[in-house]
Each structure stands twice: as structure tokens, then as C-alpha cells.
Design an enzyme around this catalytic site. Structure first.
Site, PDB file in Angstrom:
ATOM      1  N   VAL A 156       0.834  -1.201   0.000  1.00 36.27           N
ATOM      2  CA  VAL A 156       0.000   0.000   0.000  1.00 36.27           C
ATOM      3  C   VAL A 156       0.872   1.255   0.000  1.00 36.27           C
ATOM      4  O   VAL A 156       0.623   2.215  -0.737  1.00 36.27           O
ATOM      5  CB  VAL A 156      -0.970   0.005   1.206  1.00 36.27           C
ATOM      6  CG1 VAL A 156      -1.785   1.297   1.238  1.00 36.27           C
ATOM      7  CG2 VAL A 156      -1.900  -1.195   1.151  1.00 36.27           C
ATOM      8  N   CYS A 157       1.927   1.246   0.810  1.00 35.27           N
ATOM      9  CA  CYS A 157       2.839   2.394   0.876  1.00 35.27           C
ATOM     10  C   CYS A 157       3.488   2.671  -0.476  1.00 35.27           C
ATOM     11  O   CYS A 157       3.677   3.823  -0.872  1.00 35.27           O
ATOM     12  CB  CYS A 157       3.952   2.144   1.892  1.00 35.27           C
ATOM     13  SG  CYS A 157       3.382   1.833   3.564  1.00 35.27           S
ATOM     14  N   THR A 158       3.825   1.615  -1.187  1.00 33.82           N
ATOM     15  CA  THR A 158       4.448   1.768  -2.496  1.00 33.82           C
ATOM     16  C   THR A 158       3.522   2.526  -3.438  1.00 33.82           C
ATOM     17  O   THR A 158       3.950   3.444  -4.154  1.00 33.82           O
ATOM     18  CB  THR A 158       4.809   0.386  -3.073  1.00 33.82           C
ATOM     19  OG1 THR A 158       5.706  -0.272  -2.177  1.00 33.82           O
ATOM     20  CG2 THR A 158       5.457   0.508  -4.440  1.00 33.82           C
ATOM     21  N   LEU A 179       3.322   6.371  -2.297  1.00 34.53           N
ATOM     22  CA  LEU A 179       4.469   7.206  -2.632  1.00 34.53           C
ATOM     23  C   LEU A 179       4.516   7.482  -4.129  1.00 34.53           C
ATOM     24  O   LEU A 179       4.874   8.591  -4.556  1.00 34.53           O
ATOM     25  CB  LEU A 179       5.759   6.545  -2.154  1.00 34.53           C
ATOM     26  CG  LEU A 179       5.940   6.565  -0.627  1.00 34.53           C
ATOM     27  CD1 LEU A 179       7.120   5.701  -0.208  1.00 34.53           C
ATOM     28  CD2 LEU A 179       6.146   7.982  -0.114  1.00 34.53           C
TER      29      LEU A 179
END
Length: 211
Positions: A44-46, A49
Site C-alpha cells: 500500500v505504501c508503495t 508514494l
């Protein structure tokens, strides 16, 4: 201690992917979006960003600096940056704080022990040029953030900082605004030459004054 709206955003010095920064000095006279990520190399973070990297021109035109944070170190950030560019089609174009010692996470209350003792939740802080916190949001680790909503809120914050208006539910830049209750009808006529619509004594609208 949690950081609340109206508080001065805590200052700190920490390593980032663009070198060490002292936060208040780095922020300068800009607005800032500080947002945390539970961990490097997480799906999810990928996507988040990559999304922010693509939206950076939108933040730039609003005089907003964006800065991310993860509790992993710089070496992990470097490898992760390559994955972000490969999978999301956008290279990291803003600093990512390496908060391995949890200093910044602790200052801002980004670690919620009942959620996870080590990882940050998805915190968002919008900070004004006066270094005051204007908005705080907290998402669970499982839910990616809506950065179009964050841009929408920044539009509202910047508008309402300059004019005696508020923005209604689901407002978007360019739509009618609400005249704040503290402004009298007589004063409203002078402040808002585009006109004021009086729906109720406490509910008056006017075209957005800065467009």
C-alpha cells in the site's frame, strides 16, 4: 502526547533520502504535508508514494512541500525508491525521513500500540507557514490514503486563511463558499461583491472570492 490542530508542529533533525534536515528550517515559508508509512517494501505504501510523486506538481503550485516518513533506515529507503519507480511509473521526488530511532514517530504520536507496537499508522499532518498544525488524519495500515482529498483540504485551508469563509461538505475548488457566522450581513455585502445568498440567518453562501 498527540499533536493536535492548532499546536506548533514539533521541530526535529533527522536523516532523509535528500540528506539531513532540520524540519522547521526545511519547511521555510511553505505549507507542508508530513505523512508516515508503516514500513518500507509494503504494497500500500508503495502505491501511495508513487501517487504523491505524480501529484508533486499539484502540491508545488499550492506552495506545499511534501515529506514522507518510515521507521526503516536510509539503505532500505534507497532500495524501496527503485521499486516505487519500477512499479508506479514515478520516481521519488521528495524527501523520505529515515526514522529508525522512532524519534519523529514518537514526537507526532504516529505509533499506536494497540494497532502495532513498532509500525506507524498512516498519519497525515498539514502544517501551515506559521508552523501550526492545520489538519491531522489517521488511517489504519490497511487503507491507502486519498491524496486528492488532501489537495482538496489544502485548497480549503488556504482559501479560509485569507477570506472570511468556510467550505461546505464535498466542496471543490471553484464552488460556492459559506460566509462565516461572525460576519454581519452588512459586512458581507462589502467583503463579497460577487453577491451573498441568504438561505438562513446562519447559512449564507457566496461565490469563491479568490477565483
Amino acid at each position: 502526547m498527540s499533536v493536535q490542530i492548532g499546536d506548533t508542529a514539533p521541530d526535529f533533525t533527522q536523516e532523509t533520502t535528500e540528506g539531513p534536515i532540520q524540519f522547521h528550517q526545511w519547511a521555510g515559508d511553505s505549507w507542508v504535508v508530513l505523512f508516515s508509512h508503516p514500513k518500507d517494501f509494503t504494497p500500500v505504501c508503495t502505491t501511495e508514494l508513487g501517487t504523491v510523486a505524480k501529484l508533486k506538481p499539484e502540491f508545488d503550485k499550492r506552495n506545499v512541500k511534501v515529506i514522507g516518513l518510515s521507521v526503516d533506515g536510509l539503505s532500505d529507503h534507497s532500495g524501496w525508491s527503485k521499486d516505487i519507480e519500477e512499479t508506479q511509473g514515478a520516481a521519488l521526488n521528495f524527501p523520505l525521513i529515515a526514522d529508525a530511532d522512532r524519534k519523529v514517530s514518537t514526537l507526532y504520536g504516529m505509533i499506536h500500540p494497540n494497532a502495532d507496537n513498532t509500525m506507524t499508522v498512516r498519519s497525515v499532518f498539514v502544517i501551515g507557514p506559521d508552523k501550526k498544525v492545520k489538519l491531522s488524519l489517521t488511517y489504519p495500515a490497511s487503507t491507502g490514503r486519498n491524496f486528492q482529498e488532501i489537495l482538496r483540504v489544502i485548497d480549503s485551508l488556504q482559501l479560509t486563511a485569507q477570506h472570511k469563509v468556510a467550505t461546505p461538505a464535498d466542496w471543490k475548488n471553484g464552488e460556492d463558499c459559506i460566509v462565516v457566522p461572525a460576519v454581519s450581513d452588512e459586512e458581507a455585502e462589502k467583503l463579497f461583491p460577487k453577491g451573498v445568498t441568504r438561505i438562513k440567518p446562519y447559512l449564507r453562501t457566496t461565490p469563491q472570492p479568490n477565483v
